[in-house]
Design an enzyme around this catalytic site. Structure first.
Site, mmCIF file in Angstrom:
data_model
loop_
_atom_site.group_PDB
_atom_site.id
_atom_site.type_symbol
_atom_site.label_atom_id
_atom_site.label_comp_id
_atom_site.label_asym_id
_atom_site.label_seq_id
_atom_site.Cartn_x
_atom_site.Cartn_y
_atom_site.Cartn_z
ATOM 1 N N TRP B 336 0.789 -1.271 0.083
ATOM 2 C CA TRP B 336 0.042 -0.098 -0.071
ATOM 3 C C TRP B 336 0.913 1.269 0.099
ATOM 4 C CZ3 TRP B 336 -0.374 4.010 3.761
ATOM 5 C CH2 TRP B 336 -1.462 4.896 3.430
ATOM 6 N N HIS B 337 2.078 1.001 0.777
ATOM 7 C CA HIS B 337 2.802 2.306 0.909
ATOM 8 C C HIS B 337 3.533 2.735 -0.445
ATOM 9 C CE1 HIS B 337 2.485 1.910 5.090
ATOM 10 N NE2 HIS B 337 2.832 3.113 5.194
ATOM 11 N N GLY B 338 3.801 1.869 -1.337
ATOM 12 C CA GLY B 338 4.495 1.989 -2.518
ATOM 13 C C GLY B 338 4.616 0.925 -3.639
ATOM 14 N N PHE B 480 2.420 8.278 -1.352
ATOM 15 C CA PHE B 480 1.581 7.231 -1.312
ATOM 16 C C PHE B 480 0.099 7.398 -1.596
ATOM 17 C CE2 PHE B 480 5.450 5.831 0.475
ATOM 18 C CZ PHE B 480 5.813 6.158 1.307
#
Lengths: 365, 480
Positions: B336-338, B480
C-alpha cells in the site's frame, strides 16, 4: 458544565489573542530591527560593499554601479592599471560596487550608502539597459526583500503591484523573520561549524588565483570561467526571461525615479556620472525593438542633458564570443570590455577632469 | 497546495471566514432565512475541498468523484437489496472498482516491470514499458476510506448516506484528503449532522495542533532530511557511524513528517468543528512490535486489522492461519505504501516481527518496569532496520546500508555541524517523548494561564518560521 464551557471558550479566545499579538509584535519588531539596526542581514552584499569601501585607504576614483553584468564585465584591476597608465596617476583606484540582481533602484541605494559613509568617488559608472529602466520593475522582488522599508513602500507600491510582487511585499513586511531566516540563522550555523571543525593545518598551500577583489562581492565565479567559442545555446539562454521583462515596455516608474535621484545626488556631490549601456549578445539585442530602443535612448539623452552626465552605449560593442550566456561576459570578455571602457571613456573623462581642475586652480590663483 | 505555504494560508483564511460567516451572510439573501446553515457550510467545505484537490491536478477530481459516486450508489442499493448473493456481488463490484483504479494508477508500472523482469529471467531480453501515469494524490487514502464505507454498510454497521454531499465531503474533506488520517465513516459521518457552533477553545486547540505539526514537519523533519538524504543517496561512501546516524535521523524524520502532517490536519479540522482521529501515539516508545503498530499510523493499522486481518480470519483459524494472515496483512500494508519490492520487503519484515512476537512469549518477569528501556530501545532498533527497506531505492542499497550497520566499516564521516544537528535533533525528540510520557500535557495545557499558553503557541510558530530550511520538502506520505 455550561459555565465551564464558557470559561474554556473565553480562555481559548484570550490565548489566541495573546498568540496573535505576540506573533505580530515579534514579527513587526523583528522587521524594524532588520530595517534599522541590522540592515546588513537583509542585504549582506550591499553592506559588504560598504565595509570594503570603508577599508580602502581613500575613496575610489572610479566606481561602478550595476548588476551581475557589470560584476562580470567590470574588471577593476585591469581598468585601474590602464587608467594609471593613461593618466599617470599611480594612486588611482577603481572599485566595482556592482550587486547581483542590481538595477537602478539598487544603484541609488548603494550610492546613497556610499555617500553617507563619507566616501565620494570622482567618477561613477552606472550600468543602464532597457530592462533596468523599465517601468515594470522586475527587480522589485529583490528590493522588497533587501532594502525597502515601511517608508519606501508608498513610493514603490505601484511598481510592486505592476511587477506582481505584492505577496512578496506582504511576506517581507509582515513575516520578516521568516523571509530572512537564512540570514538570521547563518551566523549561528557558521559559529557552530567553526567550533566543531578541525583546526586548519599550518603551511597549507595558498591559492594561486588572484585574491578576491577588495570589494565585498566575489565575482570570481564569472571571472574564472572562460569560453573562447560562442555557444548559441548558452548565449541565447535566458532570453525568454528578458522577453518577459520587456513586455509592454515603457520607461519610468521606480527605476526612472531612482536614476534621476542618483544622478541628481551625484551632481550635488560633484561626482561625474557616466551612464553605460551594458554589453549584451546579438540575440539579446534583437529583443530591443525600435520602440523600446527609442524610449530607452530618449530617456537617457534627456537625463544626460538635464544632469550633465554622459551616456555611452556598449550594448553592441562586444562580440558574442565573449559571453557566457546572453548577458554575462566571461573572463576574457570582461577584460575586453574593461579595456574598451577604460581607454575610450574613462581615461578621457579623468584627463578632462584633471584639466578642468588645473584650469580652476590656475583661475583661483 | 502544501499546508505550510502562503497559498494554503490564503486559501484557509478564505474558507474559514466564509464557513463561519455563511449563516449570517445568507440571512441577507432573499429566502436566506430558510436555508439550513449546517448544509450550507458542508456545501462550502465541499467546494473548498474540490478546489484544494484541483490545485494539484484539475482533471483528477473526476476520478475521485467517480469513485465516490460508485460507492454512494452501491451503498444505497445494498440497503434495498436483501438477497445475499446480490449484496455480495455489489460489494465485490464496489471494492473491485476502487482497487482497480488504485491498481491502475499506482501499480501498473510496477506490475509491468515485475512481469518483464520475470520474463527476462527466462532469457527474454526486454525493456519494461514505462507508462506515464500520474499518481492521483491521496488515492491510497481515499480508496481505503471508500472500502471501509461500503464494507460497513454491507455488514450493517452503518446506514448508507442519503445525501451525496455528505458522502462526497467524507471522502474529500480537505484536511485529511491527501495523506490521512484514514477516517472511518462511523466516526466522521455523524459529525456532518451536528450543528457547528463557534468555539474559541476548539479554535485554540486547532491552532496548537497545527503549530506543533508545523514545527515537527518544517523544522525537525526537513532539517534531519538534510542529513539522512545524502547518507541514503550514497551509502557506499559513509562510515558505519554515519550510516547509523543517518538511519536514526530518517526514523525521526519520517515520524515527524507524517505525524506533523497528521497534527496539522487534525488542527485544521478542529477549526471547522470536526474531530479527526489521532494517528500517532509516541510510536518509538513502544515496548514491542505489536505495541508499535498500535502507536504508528493508527488509522492505517486499525483499518488493516478490521478490513483485512479479521476478514481473513484473524487469529481464529489456528496457528498457521494466524501467522499467514499476519504476514499477508503486513505484506499488503507494505505494498500500500508504494509500488516497489522494497516496500513489500518492509511489510514482510514487520509481518515477521509481529509473528515472532506472537510466537515467542517472553517470561513474565521481563514485564518489569526496569526492563522497559531495554525493550523500547530494542523495538526502536528493529523498526530502524525496517526503515532501511522503506527508504532505500533498491535492495542492493538496503543491503549495503544494513551491512554497514552490522559491521564497523570505515568511510566518510558526516560533517561536524550536520552531525551535531542530527544528534541535537535526536536528543530533542527523545526529551519531547520523555516529557510526553511522564507529564500529562493536556492537564498542563488546561492549567496554563491564557497569556502563557498563547505566548507558547506564538513562540513555537515563530521558531518554526525561523528554523525551517530554505527549501521545504514535500511530505513523505504524499507519494503514497
Amino acid at each position: 458544565m455550561a459555565r465551564s464551557l464558557q470559561a474554556r471558550s473565553r480562555r481559548g479566545r484570550r490565548a489566541l489573542l495573546w498568540a496573535f499579538t505576540v506573533f505580530v509584535l515579534v514579527q513587526l519588531g523583528g522587521g524594524l530591527v532588520l530595517d534599522y539596526i541590522w540592515p546588513e542581514l537583509r542585504f549582506p552584499t550591499a553592506y559588504l560593499t560598504f565595509k570594503a569601501l570603508q577599508q580602502q585607504a581613500k575613496a575610489p576614483d572610479v566606481m561602478c554601479l550595476g548588476s551581475s553584468r557589470f560584476g562580470a564585465g567590470f574588471a577593476q584591476e585591469q581598468i585601474r592599471d590602464i587608467l594609471r597608465e593613461e593618466t599617470g596617476d599611480t594612486t588611482l583606484t577603481v572599485f566595482n560596487a556592482a550587486i547581483e540582481a542590481g538595477d537602478l533602484v539598487t544603484a541609488d541605494f548603494i550610492m546613497e550608502g556610499v555617500l553617507e559613509q563619507g566616501t565620494k568617488p570622482r567618477v561613477v559608472v552606472i550600468e543602464v539597459s532597457p530592462e533596468t529602466l523599465a517601468r515594470r520593475g522586475e527587480w522589485m522582488g529583490q528590493h522588497v526583500l533587501r532594502q525597502l522599508t515601511w517608508e519606501d513602500v508608498p513610493e514603490h507600491l505601484g511598481d510592486i503591484w505592476r511587477s506582481g510582487n505584492m505577496v512578496r511585499l506582504l511576506s517581507a513586511r509582515l513575516l520578516p523573520l521568516h523571509m530572512h531566516r537564512h540570514e538570521i540563522c547563518r551566523p549561528v550555523r557558521d559559529h557552530v561549524a567553526a567550533l566543531l571543525s578541525p583546526p586548519k593545518k599550518k603551511g597549507k598551500k595558498q591559492s594561486t588565483q588572484p585574491a578576491a577583489s577588495t570589494q565585498g562581492v566575489p565575482w570570481e565565479v564569472f571571472m574564472e570561467l572562460d569560453q573562447q567559442v560562442a555557444n548559441p545555446a548558452k548565449t541565447s539562454a535566458g532570453l525568454p526571461v528578458i522577453r518577459r521583462w520587456l513586455k509592454n515596455y515603457s520607461v519610468g516608474g521606480g527605476a526612472g525615479r531612482a536614476l534621476e535621484r542618483l544622478v541628481q545626488r551625484c551632481r550635488e556631490e560633484e561626482v561625474q556620472v557616466i551612464l553605460v549601456g551594458v554589453p549584451v549578445t546579438e540575440a539579446h539585442r534583437a529583443l530591443y525593438t525600435p520602440e523600446i530602443d527609442h524610449a530607452f535612448l530618449a530617456r537617457l539623452v534627456d537625463v544626460s542633458r538635464r544632469y550633465h552626465c554622459r551616456f555611452v552605449d556598449y550594448r553592441g560593442r562586444i562580440p558574442d564570443d565573449y559571453f557566457l550566456d546572453n548577458h554575462h561576459l566571461h573572463r576574457s570578455g570582461g577584460y575586453y570590455f574593461s579595456k574598451l571602457l577604460a581607454q575610450e571613456t574613462l581615461a578621457p573623462v579623468l584627463l578632462e577632469r584633471r584639466e578642468m581642475a588645473g584650469v580652476v586652480a590656475a583661475d583661483s590663483r | 497546495m502544501l499546508f505550510p505555504t502562503f497559498k494554503f494560508f490564503v486559501f484557509y483564511c478564505l474558507v474559514f471566514s466564509i464557513y463561519w460567516s455563511l449563516p449570517t451572510l445568507v440571512r441577507w439573501l432573499p429566502g436566506g432565512r430558510h436555508l439550513n446553515p449546517t448544509r450550507l457550510r458542508l456545501g462550502w467545505l465541499l467546494i473548498a475541498s474540490c478546489y484544494f484537490y484541483m490545485s494539484w491536478n484539475p482533471w483528477l477530481i473526476l476520478l475521485i468523484l467517480f469513485s465516490a459516486s460508485v460507492d454512494y450508489a452501491v451503498a444505497l442499493f445494498l440497503q434495498r437489496i436483501t438477497a445475499p448473493w446480490k449484496r455480495r456481488t455489489l460489494l465485490i463490484l464496489s471494492i473491485s472498482t476502487n482497487l482497480a483504479l488504485l491498481a491502475f494508477f499506482k501499480y501498473t508500472n510496477f506490475l509491468v516491470g515485475t512481469a518483464v523482469g520475470s520474463l527476462n529471467l527466462f532469457g527474454f531480453a526486454n525493456d519494461p514499458v514505462v507508462l506515464n501515469i500520474i499518481l492521483p494524490l491521496g488515492i491510497s487514502f481515499y480508496t481505503f476510506e471508500t472500502i471501509s464505507y461500503i464494507v460497513d454498510v454491507y455488514q450493517g454497521r452503518l446506514k448508507p448516506v442519503r445525501n451525496l454531499l455528505d458522502y462526497a465531503l467524507y471522502i474529500m474533506f480537505f484536511p485529511h484528503l491527501v495523506a490521512g488520517p484514514i477516517v472511518r465513516p462511523r466516526d466522521f459521518l455523524p459529525q456532518l449532522r451536528q450543528a457547528k457552533r463557534w468555539n474559541w477553545d476548539r479554535l485554540q486547540l486547532g491552532a496548537q495542533f497545527f503549530v506543533i505539526g508545523l514545527f515537527k514537519k518544517a523544522v525537525i523533519a526537513d532539517q534531519l532530511a538534510t542529513l539522512a538524504d545524502p547518507v541514503f543517496a550514497s551509502p557506499d561512501k559513509y562510515a558505519s557511524s554515519s550510516i547509523w546516524l543517518g538511519v536514526m535521523c530518517y526514523a525521526v524524520q519520517i515520524y515527524c513528517d507524517f505525524s506533523g502532517y497528521s497534527d496539522m490536519a487534525v488542527g485544521i479540522a478542529h477549526t471547522f468543528g470536526f474531530k479527526l482521529p489521532r494517528n500517532f501515539n509516541l510510536p518509538y516508545f513502544a515496548v514491542n512490535i505489536t505495541d508499535f503498530w498500535r502507536r504508528w499510523h493508527i488509522s492505517l493499522s486499525n483499518w488493516l486489522r478490521d478490513y483485512l486481518y479479521i476478514p481473513l480470519g484473524g487469529n481464529r483459524g489456528g496457528t498457521f492461519a494466524t501467522y499467514r494472515n499476519l504476514m499477508l496483512t503486513m505484506l499488503l500494508g507494505g505494498l500500500w505504501h508504494g509500488a516497489s519490492w522494497t516496500f513489500v520487503a518492509w511489510g514482510l519484515y514487520h509481518g515477521l516481527l509481529l509473528s515472532l512476537h506472537r510466537a515467542v512469549p517472553l517470561p513474565r518477569w521481563t514485564g518489569h518496569a526496569v526492563f522497559k528501556p531495554f525493550f523500547v530501545a530494542a523495538t526502536f532498533l528493529a523498526v530502524c532496520v525496517g526503515w532501511v527497506f522503506f527508504r532505500a531505492q533498491t535492495f542492493a542499497e538496503a543491503g549495503l546500508i544494513l551491512q554497514r550497520m552490522a559491521w564497523a566499516t570505515p568511510g566518510k564521516s558526516i560533517e561536524p555541524a550536520m552531525f551535531t544537528l542530527g544528534v541535537v535533533g535526536l536528543i530533542f525528540m527523545l526529551l519531547c517523548y520523555l516529557i510526553s510520557t511522564f507529564i500529562d500535557l493536556r492537564r498542563v495545557e488546561r492549567w496554563l494561564p491564557a497569556p502563557v499558553l498563547g505566548t507558547a503557541v506564538a513562540v513555537v510558530f515563530l521558531l518554526a518560521q525561523v528554523l525551517m530550511p530554505e527549501d521545504g520538502k514535500a511530505f513523505i506520505y504524499f507519494q503514497f
